[in-house]
Design an enzyme around this catalytic site. Structure first.
Site, mmCIF file in Angstrom:
data_model
loop_
_atom_site.group_PDB
_atom_site.id
_atom_site.type_symbol
_atom_site.label_atom_id
_atom_site.label_comp_id
_atom_site.label_asym_id
_atom_site.label_seq_id
_atom_site.Cartn_x
_atom_site.Cartn_y
_atom_site.Cartn_z
ATOM 1 N N GLU A 161 111.472 91.894 77.390
ATOM 2 C CA GLU A 161 112.270 90.914 78.151
ATOM 3 C C GLU A 161 112.962 89.908 77.219
ATOM 4 O O GLU A 161 112.974 88.707 77.467
ATOM 5 C CB GLU A 161 111.409 90.227 79.213
ATOM 6 C CG GLU A 161 110.776 91.270 80.135
ATOM 7 C CD GLU A 161 110.708 90.857 81.574
ATOM 8 O OE1 GLU A 161 111.495 89.997 81.977
ATOM 9 O OE2 GLU A 161 109.847 91.412 82.275
HETATM 10 C C1 LIG Z 1 104.604 97.217 76.491
HETATM 11 C C2 LIG Z 1 106.101 97.255 76.738
HETATM 12 C C3 LIG Z 1 106.560 97.336 78.048
HETATM 13 C C4 LIG Z 1 107.931 97.408 78.305
HETATM 14 N N1 LIG Z 1 108.375 97.525 79.605
HETATM 15 C C5 LIG Z 1 109.715 97.706 79.847
HETATM 16 C C6 LIG Z 1 110.176 97.937 81.186
HETATM 17 O O1 LIG Z 1 109.396 97.943 82.153
HETATM 18 N N2 LIG Z 1 111.504 98.168 81.372
HETATM 19 C C7 LIG Z 1 112.404 98.178 80.347
HETATM 20 O O2 LIG Z 1 113.587 98.390 80.593
HETATM 21 N N3 LIG Z 1 111.978 97.943 79.056
HETATM 22 C C8 LIG Z 1 110.665 97.708 78.794
HETATM 23 N N4 LIG Z 1 110.215 97.503 77.503
HETATM 24 C C9 LIG Z 1 111.188 97.586 76.407
HETATM 25 C C10 LIG Z 1 111.571 96.233 75.834
HETATM 26 O O3 LIG Z 1 112.295 95.475 76.769
HETATM 27 C C11 LIG Z 1 112.351 96.479 74.526
HETATM 28 O O4 LIG Z 1 111.406 96.988 73.608
HETATM 29 C C12 LIG Z 1 113.007 95.219 73.987
HETATM 30 O O5 LIG Z 1 114.134 94.899 74.762
HETATM 31 C C13 LIG Z 1 113.447 95.365 72.522
HETATM 32 O O6 LIG Z 1 114.181 96.519 72.338
HETATM 33 P P1 LIG Z 1 113.799 97.534 71.142
HETATM 34 O O7 LIG Z 1 112.346 97.792 71.209
HETATM 35 O O8 LIG Z 1 114.732 98.688 71.249
HETATM 36 O O9 LIG Z 1 114.078 96.730 69.818
HETATM 37 P P2 LIG Z 1 115.556 96.493 69.071
HETATM 38 O O10 LIG Z 1 116.486 96.010 70.084
HETATM 39 O O11 LIG Z 1 115.859 97.793 68.399
HETATM 40 O O12 LIG Z 1 115.163 95.419 68.047
HETATM 41 C C14 LIG Z 1 114.452 95.703 66.826
HETATM 42 C C15 LIG Z 1 114.305 94.396 66.043
HETATM 43 O O13 LIG Z 1 115.611 93.897 65.681
HETATM 44 C C16 LIG Z 1 115.763 92.575 66.164
HETATM 45 N N5 LIG Z 1 117.136 92.353 66.601
HETATM 46 C C17 LIG Z 1 117.860 93.121 67.466
HETATM 47 N N6 LIG Z 1 119.092 92.597 67.613
HETATM 48 C C18 LIG Z 1 119.133 91.459 66.851
HETATM 49 C C19 LIG Z 1 120.122 90.454 66.603
HETATM 50 N N7 LIG Z 1 121.312 90.486 67.202
HETATM 51 N N8 LIG Z 1 119.812 89.461 65.747
HETATM 52 C C20 LIG Z 1 118.583 89.397 65.162
HETATM 53 N N9 LIG Z 1 117.610 90.304 65.368
HETATM 54 C C21 LIG Z 1 117.875 91.315 66.207
HETATM 55 C C22 LIG Z 1 114.797 92.482 67.343
HETATM 56 O O14 LIG Z 1 114.487 91.136 67.650
HETATM 57 C C23 LIG Z 1 113.623 93.287 66.846
HETATM 58 O O15 LIG Z 1 112.864 92.474 65.978
HETATM 59 C C24 LIG Z 1 108.854 97.383 77.220
HETATM 60 C C25 LIG Z 1 108.383 97.243 75.910
HETATM 61 C C26 LIG Z 1 107.019 97.189 75.670
HETATM 62 C C27 LIG Z 1 106.530 97.044 74.252
#
Ligand SMILES: Cc1cc2nc3c(=O)[nH]c(=O)nc-3n(C[C@H](O)[C@H](O)[C@H](O)COP(=O)(O)OP(=O)(O)OC[C@H]3O[C@@H](n4cnc5c(N)ncnc54)[C@H](O)[C@@H]3O)c2cc1C
Length: 395
Positions: free
Chosen positions: A363
């Site tokens: 989130e």
């Molecule tokens: C237990 C769990 C439950 C979840 N449940 C749901 C759900 O019900 N529905 C759903 O849709 N999603 C869900 N998620 C997914 C979650 O919302 C995403 O993991 C989250 O949005 C981050 O996306 P990502 O993991 O692809 O990381 P990325 O977006 O790939 O980010 C990787 C890293 O890069 C950093 N980063 C990215 N962009 C920038 C920027 N512009 N500037 C600086 N740093 C940046 C991030 O902060 C992070 O540290 C869940 C995740 C977990 C772990």
């Protein structure tokens, strides 16, 4: 602002606390180790009205306010993050979005059974290549007669194997970028839908998280939520509610860390005194107390804005960011206070530390909220919102 609890809120807190003590605490170590909780608990949550807090009674909910939802989330996460996550996803991200954007027909068909807890809702936004960068999603929805045909994949979706209904975000016109995303209500029973749990999670092990697959699913056009192209706006409005519940839950996790740490500090002795007498241990406990009190205030302020129908994206983001960071720190300190015993299953604090990490990621990651807050203060957020066409929405 007056954050004094009403009699109804006090009763909700007491009921939720008793529920957590009786139904979660005795079993949670086993459920966490086994990777799932007893599904019978859904009926208990539903019978207590916990799955429809904030949803008007005419749509099957309990008709309580946002800070009541915060109270529930705090009490559930004091037991385990998996239960607050379930409420966040089912109520915060799904039911409340249907309430805000659904037609009367959609509300009666999907929201009412969800708010009563007869059906469970989930939220499918994240994809293998699209997390923080929502517009990178690849799932498509092509209009074909009275249906849309959905193809694609979602990942890290909470309640992936449990939910009956999913809010799914897909491109109806990729060339329009953010303006080309649409939101759909998808049912598990629709042909072409499948799901698969992710194994080996670091934390929230009692919760169910995983992938969704859509292979030529025919979704009736009547299941389009809002208008075509409004999906990004709908997703962001959903996150305003989801983040609020995550922040409120983090308050409960800090309280769990405080309770465990205070209990331990009063019995463990080193150098002839209880460790609670050492100032460096006191410092960790004092930081937890500060985090608890500050996070609660941020949550209740956001809730109060929501109750008044004021746009609160900024305040909710701040509450979510800070409460989750405080909880992560509190859990780390709670393990530290327990020394080697904290590094085992003998005490709950290792589970708290594992559980505290996902809310810093989902989130909106810590970094995304940091950027949002900086942009608000620097005055850059408004320009960005205008450029991306994010008009105001009512909470
Ligand atoms: C237990 C769990 C439950 C979840 N449940 C749901 C759900 O019900 N529905 C759903 O849709 N999603 C869900 N998620 C997914 C979650 O919302 C995403 O993991 C989250 O949005 C981050 O996306 P990502 O993991 O692809 O990381 P990325 O977006 O790939 O980010 C990787 C890293 O890069 C950093 N980063 C990215 N962009 C920038 C920027 N512009 N500037 C600086 N740093 C940046 C991030 O902060 C992070 O540290 C869940 C995740 C977990 C772990």
């Amino acid at each position: 602002m007056d954050f004094t609890f009403t009699d109804e809120q006090k009763m909700l807190r007491q009921t939720a606390r008793q529920f957590t003590d009786a139904e979660i605490m005795p079993h949670i170590a086993k459920w966490d180790a086994e990777g799932g909780f007893d599904p019978a608990i859904w009926k208990k949550l539903a019978d207590l009205g916990f799955l429809g807090v904030c949803i008007p009674e005419k749509y099957g909910g309990s008709g309580m306010d946002y800070n009541s939802l915060a109270i529930l989330c705090e009490e559930l996460e004091r037991g385990d993050t998996a239960f607050r996550t379930a409420v966040s996803v089912h109520t915060g991200l799904n039911c409340m979005t249907l309430l805000q954007w659904g037609t009367e027909e959609q509300k009666h068909k999907y929201l009412v059974p969800q708010a009563k807890g007869e059906k469970i809702g989930a939220f499918g936004l994240t994809e293998p290549g699209a997390g923080s960068d929502v517009a990178a999603l690849q799932t498509t929805a092509k209009r074909d007669g009275d249906d849309y045909v959905l193809n694609g994949q979602k990942t890290w979706i909470s309640l992936c194997d449990t939910a009956d209904h999913f809010l799914v975000f897909a491109y109806t016109d990729k060339s329009k970028k953010h303006h080309g995303i649409s939101a759909f209500i998808v049912e598990r029973t629709m042909p072409g839908f499948s799901s698969k749990a992710i194994k080996g999670k670091y934390g929230i092990r009692a919760g169910n998280t995983g992938e969704l697959f859509f292979e030529d699913i025919r979704v009736p056009a009547a299941n389009l939520l809002g208008e075509e192209g409004e999906g990004f706006k709908i997703a962001m409005s959903a996150l305003d509610n989801g983040r609020f519940t995550v922040a409120a839950g983090a308050v409960g996790l800090i309280r769990a860390c405080l309770e465990a740490s205070v209990d331990y500090a009063k019995v463990r002795e080193t150098f002839g005194v209880k460790i609670g007498g050492h100032q460096l241990v006191q410092q960790m406990i004092a930081k937890m107390e500060a985090g608890y009190q500050m996070s609660r205030l941020l949550v209740y302020r956001a809730g109060e804005l929501k109750n008044r129908g004021v746009r609160n994206t900024r305040e909710t983001s701040l509450a979510k960011w800070q409460a989750c960071d405080f909880a992560n720190q509190a859990a780390d300190d709670a393990v530290q206070i327990h020394g080697a015993y904290g590094y085992s299953d003998e005490y709950p604090v290792a589970r708290y530390l594992r559980n505290s990490k996902a809310p810093v990621i989902y989130e909106g990651t810590r970094e995304i909220h940091t950027i949002m807050q900086a942009e608000y203060v620097l005055g850059e957020r408004a320009d960005k919102l205008l450029n991306r066409m994010l008009p105001a929405w009512r909470p």
